[in-house]
Write an enzyme that holds these catalytic residues in place. Structure first.
Site, PDB file in Angstrom:
ATOM      1  N   HIS A  27       0.836  -1.200   0.000  1.00 13.82           N
ATOM      2  CA  HIS A  27       0.000   0.000   0.000  1.00 13.82           C
ATOM      3  C   HIS A  27       0.868   1.246   0.000  1.00 13.82           C
ATOM      4  CE1 HIS A  27       0.532  -1.659   4.075  1.00 13.82           C
ATOM      5  NE2 HIS A  27       0.735  -0.411   4.470  1.00 13.82           N
ATOM      6  N   GLY A  28       0.267   2.308  -0.468  1.00 20.30           N
ATOM      7  CA  GLY A  28       0.961   3.578  -0.496  1.00 20.30           C
ATOM      8  C   GLY A  28       0.002   4.713  -0.189  1.00 20.30           C
TER       9      GLY A  28
END
Length: 283
Positions: free
Chosen positions: A238-239
């Site tokens: 995830h970012g």
């Protein structure tokens, strides 16, 4: 319909592993998963024998004109009849559609097949992600042989072609849409292959990020902190950064698995990539 309930619908080619994708996605998100459970739920609600729903499951009806030119969209979204020919394919579809709409209104969930994408689109469902899982023919044949215990390649191909034709006609009959038109879906997933960069590319194509390279760097930087391979073949990279304009989810399948330094040491076969805007309400 309640727009706060996220619903993910999955249409899938036979042998692509779409059901596995749906089940793992539901487990990852902690939400219910519905496939043929919908048949028994609909039978109970309608007081129509479950065998009727199973016999008609994902099969086109008998109206010749509709088979040729496609579904009469508005005719398929009304209330079912409770007297007369209640077991016609069209009426069974309406009973089933009622259950799908009720599920979507009361809880976040993953729903596989049964034209749920069309049913919820027609009902104005807003928080809806429509996924289509597909794979190359060799992959579908191999999985069909593995899952169905078929030893002959030609027999597996014959079954694959028969069910593909059946689902294509079913979708066209009740929705007027082309089942394999990827433009009808938010996220097509090619279950034949996967790399993390490809998932990032999928996210970029979704229109939810405005700087692909900045988002890619953030995803890899997060991965350097600690693995997002949580075990059981699942990874959730995830970012969260300014490059993300709205929350997004992308997913792909790795046919032979990939080393993700997962917590259980096993290869990852399913990756869910999450994008979050850099705001206080996105943790």
């Amino acid at each position: 319909m309640d727009k706060d309930k996220l619903v993910i619908t999955i249409e899938r080619q036979y042998g692509s592993g779409g059901r596995i994708v749906g089940r793992k996605l539901a487990k990852c998100l902690g939400i219910p998963f519905y496939d043929d459970e919908i048949l028994s739920m609909t039978a109970e609600k309608s007081a129509v024998g479950e065998q009727y729903f199973r016999l008609a499951d994902e099969k086109a009806g008998n109206n010749l004109l509709r088979k040729i030119v496609g579904g009469m969209r508005h005719g398929m979204v009304g209330a079912p009849k409770i007297q007369g020919d209640v077991t016609s394919p069209e009426n069974l579809f309406k009973f089933q559609s009622e259950v799908i709409r009720e599920l979507a209104s009361k809880e976040s969930c993953v729903i596989v097949g049964r034209c749920a994408d069309f049913v919820l689109d027609s009902a104005g469902k807003e928080d809806l992600i429509k996924i289509f899982v597909y794979a190359d023919t060799d992959t579908c044949i191999r999985r069909t042989m593995e899952v169905d215990g078929i030893v002959d390649t030609k027999e597996a191909l014959s079954k694959l072609n028969r069910i593909t034709k059946q689902r294509r006609e079913y979708h066209r009959y009740f929705t007027g849409r082309e089942w394999e038109d990827l433009g009808n879906y938010d996220l097509p997933i090619n279950a034949s292959r996967l790399e993390l960069d490809q998932v990032v590319e999928l996210m970029a194509r979704s229109g939810r990020i405005n700087d692909k390279e900045a988002y890619r760097r953030q995803v890899y930087a997060r991965e350097e902190e600690s693995t997002t391979g949580i075990g059981e073949g699942i990874a959730i990279p995830h970012g969260k950064c300014d490059a993300v304009t709205s929350p997004g989810l992308a997913a792909m399948v790795v046919k032979d698995g990939v080393d993700f330094d997962a917590l259980d040491g096993e290869p990852v076969t399913l990756i869910f990539l999450i994008a979050a805007p850099n705001t206080e309400d996105n943790v």
